[in-house]
Design a protein around this motif. Structure first.
Motif, mmCIF file in Angstrom:
data_model
loop_
_atom_site.group_PDB
_atom_site.id
_atom_site.type_symbol
_atom_site.label_atom_id
_atom_site.label_comp_id
_atom_site.label_asym_id
_atom_site.label_seq_id
_atom_site.Cartn_x
_atom_site.Cartn_y
_atom_site.Cartn_z
ATOM 1 N N MET A 50 -19.579 -13.749 -26.048
ATOM 2 C CA MET A 50 -20.895 -13.252 -26.454
ATOM 3 C C MET A 50 -21.281 -13.769 -27.834
ATOM 4 O O MET A 50 -22.451 -14.044 -28.085
ATOM 5 N N GLN A 51 -20.331 -13.936 -28.723
ATOM 6 C CA GLN A 51 -20.617 -14.406 -30.076
ATOM 7 C C GLN A 51 -21.020 -15.882 -30.094
ATOM 8 O O GLN A 51 -21.607 -16.359 -31.060
ATOM 9 N N GLU A 52 -20.719 -16.606 -29.034
ATOM 10 C CA GLU A 52 -21.050 -18.028 -28.949
ATOM 11 C C GLU A 52 -22.418 -18.286 -28.331
ATOM 12 O O GLU A 52 -22.869 -19.430 -28.276
ATOM 13 N N ILE A 53 -23.097 -17.244 -27.870
ATOM 14 C CA ILE A 53 -24.408 -17.408 -27.240
ATOM 15 C C ILE A 53 -25.433 -17.662 -28.336
ATOM 16 O O ILE A 53 -25.675 -16.803 -29.186
ATOM 17 N N GLN A 54 -26.000 -18.837 -28.312
ATOM 18 C CA GLN A 54 -26.984 -19.231 -29.325
ATOM 19 C C GLN A 54 -28.103 -20.025 -28.668
ATOM 20 O O GLN A 54 -27.947 -20.540 -27.573
ATOM 21 N N GLY A 55 -29.208 -20.140 -29.383
ATOM 22 C CA GLY A 55 -30.322 -20.933 -28.889
ATOM 23 C C GLY A 55 -31.166 -20.197 -27.880
ATOM 24 O O GLY A 55 -30.900 -19.057 -27.520
ATOM 25 N N ARG A 56 -32.190 -20.870 -27.439
ATOM 26 C CA ARG A 56 -33.132 -20.295 -26.481
ATOM 27 C C ARG A 56 -32.427 -20.026 -25.153
ATOM 28 O O ARG A 56 -31.732 -20.893 -24.630
ATOM 29 N N ARG A 57 -32.611 -18.828 -24.608
ATOM 30 C CA ARG A 57 -31.935 -18.411 -23.384
ATOM 31 C C ARG A 57 -32.873 -17.635 -22.477
ATOM 32 O O ARG A 57 -33.762 -16.930 -22.936
ATOM 33 N N ALA A 58 -32.620 -17.768 -21.195
ATOM 34 C CA ALA A 58 -33.125 -16.821 -20.206
ATOM 35 C C ALA A 58 -31.921 -15.943 -19.885
ATOM 36 O O ALA A 58 -30.784 -16.426 -19.864
ATOM 37 N N ALA A 59 -32.142 -14.666 -19.668
ATOM 38 C CA ALA A 59 -31.006 -13.765 -19.484
ATOM 39 C C ALA A 59 -31.388 -12.541 -18.667
ATOM 40 O O ALA A 59 -32.566 -12.209 -18.536
ATOM 41 N N THR A 60 -30.346 -11.915 -18.134
ATOM 42 C CA THR A 60 -30.501 -10.592 -17.540
ATOM 43 C C THR A 60 -29.435 -9.674 -18.133
ATOM 44 O O THR A 60 -28.323 -10.119 -18.428
ATOM 45 N N ILE A 61 -29.816 -8.452 -18.315
ATOM 46 C CA ILE A 61 -28.872 -7.383 -18.638
ATOM 47 C C ILE A 61 -28.953 -6.418 -17.469
ATOM 48 O O ILE A 61 -30.023 -5.893 -17.164
ATOM 49 N N SER A 62 -27.838 -6.235 -16.785
ATOM 50 C CA SER A 62 -27.751 -5.272 -15.687
ATOM 51 C C SER A 62 -26.882 -4.124 -16.161
ATOM 52 O O SER A 62 -25.781 -4.366 -16.659
ATOM 53 N N LEU A 63 -27.354 -2.909 -16.020
ATOM 54 C CA LEU A 63 -26.569 -1.784 -16.485
ATOM 55 C C LEU A 63 -26.665 -0.596 -15.553
ATOM 56 O O LEU A 63 -27.638 -0.430 -14.832
ATOM 57 N N VAL A 64 -25.607 0.190 -15.578
ATOM 58 C CA VAL A 64 -25.553 1.467 -14.871
ATOM 59 C C VAL A 64 -25.321 2.518 -15.943
ATOM 60 O O VAL A 64 -24.465 2.348 -16.815
ATOM 61 N N TYR A 65 -26.116 3.570 -15.889
ATOM 62 C CA TYR A 65 -25.951 4.634 -16.879
ATOM 63 C C TYR A 65 -26.164 5.999 -16.256
ATOM 64 O O TYR A 65 -26.766 6.134 -15.193
ATOM 65 N N ASP A 66 -25.637 7.004 -16.938
ATOM 66 C CA ASP A 66 -25.746 8.390 -16.495
ATOM 67 C C ASP A 66 -27.090 8.933 -16.960
ATOM 68 O O ASP A 66 -27.255 9.309 -18.115
ATOM 69 N N CYS A 67 -28.064 8.949 -16.056
ATOM 70 C CA CYS A 67 -29.408 9.380 -16.424
ATOM 71 C C CYS A 67 -29.525 10.896 -16.564
ATOM 72 O O CYS A 67 -30.546 11.405 -17.016
ATOM 73 N N SER A 68 -28.465 11.633 -16.241
ATOM 74 C CA SER A 68 -28.483 13.082 -16.439
ATOM 75 C C SER A 68 -27.997 13.456 -17.832
ATOM 76 O O SER A 68 -28.169 14.584 -18.277
ATOM 77 N N LYS A 69 -27.370 12.494 -18.529
ATOM 78 C CA LYS A 69 -26.857 12.750 -19.876
ATOM 79 C C LYS A 69 -28.031 12.833 -20.848
ATOM 80 O O LYS A 69 -28.870 11.936 -20.905
ATOM 81 N N LYS A 70 -28.086 13.899 -21.581
ATOM 82 C CA LYS A 70 -29.203 14.170 -22.476
ATOM 83 C C LYS A 70 -29.385 13.048 -23.502
ATOM 84 O O LYS A 70 -28.449 12.665 -24.189
ATOM 85 N N GLY A 71 -30.599 12.517 -23.552
ATOM 86 C CA GLY A 71 -30.962 11.559 -24.579
ATOM 87 C C GLY A 71 -30.739 10.095 -24.247
ATOM 88 O O GLY A 71 -31.284 9.226 -24.920
ATOM 89 N N VAL A 72 -29.964 9.782 -23.204
ATOM 90 C CA VAL A 72 -29.646 8.375 -22.944
ATOM 91 C C VAL A 72 -30.890 7.592 -22.502
ATOM 92 O O VAL A 72 -31.101 6.470 -22.956
ATOM 93 N N SER A 73 -31.734 8.166 -21.671
ATOM 94 C CA SER A 73 -32.947 7.467 -21.227
ATOM 95 C C SER A 73 -33.886 7.204 -22.392
ATOM 96 O O SER A 73 -34.452 6.108 -22.513
ATOM 97 N N ASN A 74 -34.053 8.193 -23.259
ATOM 98 C CA ASN A 74 -34.903 8.009 -24.433
ATOM 99 C C ASN A 74 -34.333 6.974 -25.390
ATOM 100 O O ASN A 74 -35.076 6.170 -25.956
ATOM 101 N N ALA A 75 -33.024 6.989 -25.586
ATOM 102 C CA ALA A 75 -32.382 6.013 -26.463
ATOM 103 C C ALA A 75 -32.559 4.601 -25.912
ATOM 104 O O ALA A 75 -32.840 3.663 -26.668
ATOM 105 N N LEU A 76 -32.413 4.438 -24.601
ATOM 106 C CA LEU A 76 -32.634 3.128 -23.980
ATOM 107 C C LEU A 76 -34.064 2.652 -24.195
ATOM 108 O O LEU A 76 -34.293 1.483 -24.522
ATOM 109 N N ALA A 77 -35.015 3.548 -24.003
ATOM 110 C CA ALA A 77 -36.427 3.185 -24.192
ATOM 111 C C ALA A 77 -36.694 2.783 -25.638
ATOM 112 O O ALA A 77 -37.382 1.782 -25.900
#
Length: 139
Positions: A50-77
């Motif tokens: 990850m530290q070697e990623i430089q320059g212009r990039r196209a990318a995706t971030i795929s994540l799974v999270y606990d949407c019932s955990k208080k505050g996580v959705s707001n923090a993501l936003a």
């Protein structure tokens, strides 16, 4: 020169440890310690990549999270609002009652993409995150 082994103690949820034990048994590790050493080596290699990623990039971030955990959705936003210049699109849906799957599509500087991914990954409630990048060629 002999490597000095360090002893550590960690606390894990029971189901996570049971799953880990099943995997290390299937893969033929001689002990939990050997499995944990391998996992830490893999984690370190991923961080270095990850530290070697430089320059212009196209990318995706795929994540799974606990949407019932208080505050996580707001923090993501909130985090995503700080990187609107990178984010082209995102989609989120519930995969289980308490789990959401989100894919964020990005275009921008690699260093900023990694920074965003690391901020999201550090949130309590994020269960899994996968960053995929490809260099973007200028025409």
């Amino acid at each position: 020169m002999e490597k000095q082994l360090m002893r550590i103690g960690i606390s894990l949820p029971g189901d996570l440890l049971e799953n880990f034990d099943d995997i290390i048994m299937e893969r033929g590790y001689s002990s939990r310690s050997e499995g944990i050493r391998d996992a830490i080596r893999t984690y370190n290699q991923h961080y270095e990549w990850m530290q070697e990623i430089q320059g212009r990039r196209a990318a995706t971030i795929s994540l799974v999270y606990d949407c019932s955990k208080k505050g996580v959705s707001n923090a993501l936003a909130t985090i995503q609002h700080d990187y609107t210049d990178l984010i082209n699109s995102s989609v989120r849906f519930h995969i289980e009652t308490e789990s959401c799957f989100e894919v964020i599509i990005l275009d921008g500087e690699g260093e900023q993409i990694v920074e965003l991914a690391e901020k999201i990954l550090s949130l309590k409630g994020v269960k899994n995150l996968k960053l995929t990048t490809i260099p973007k060629t200028e025409k």
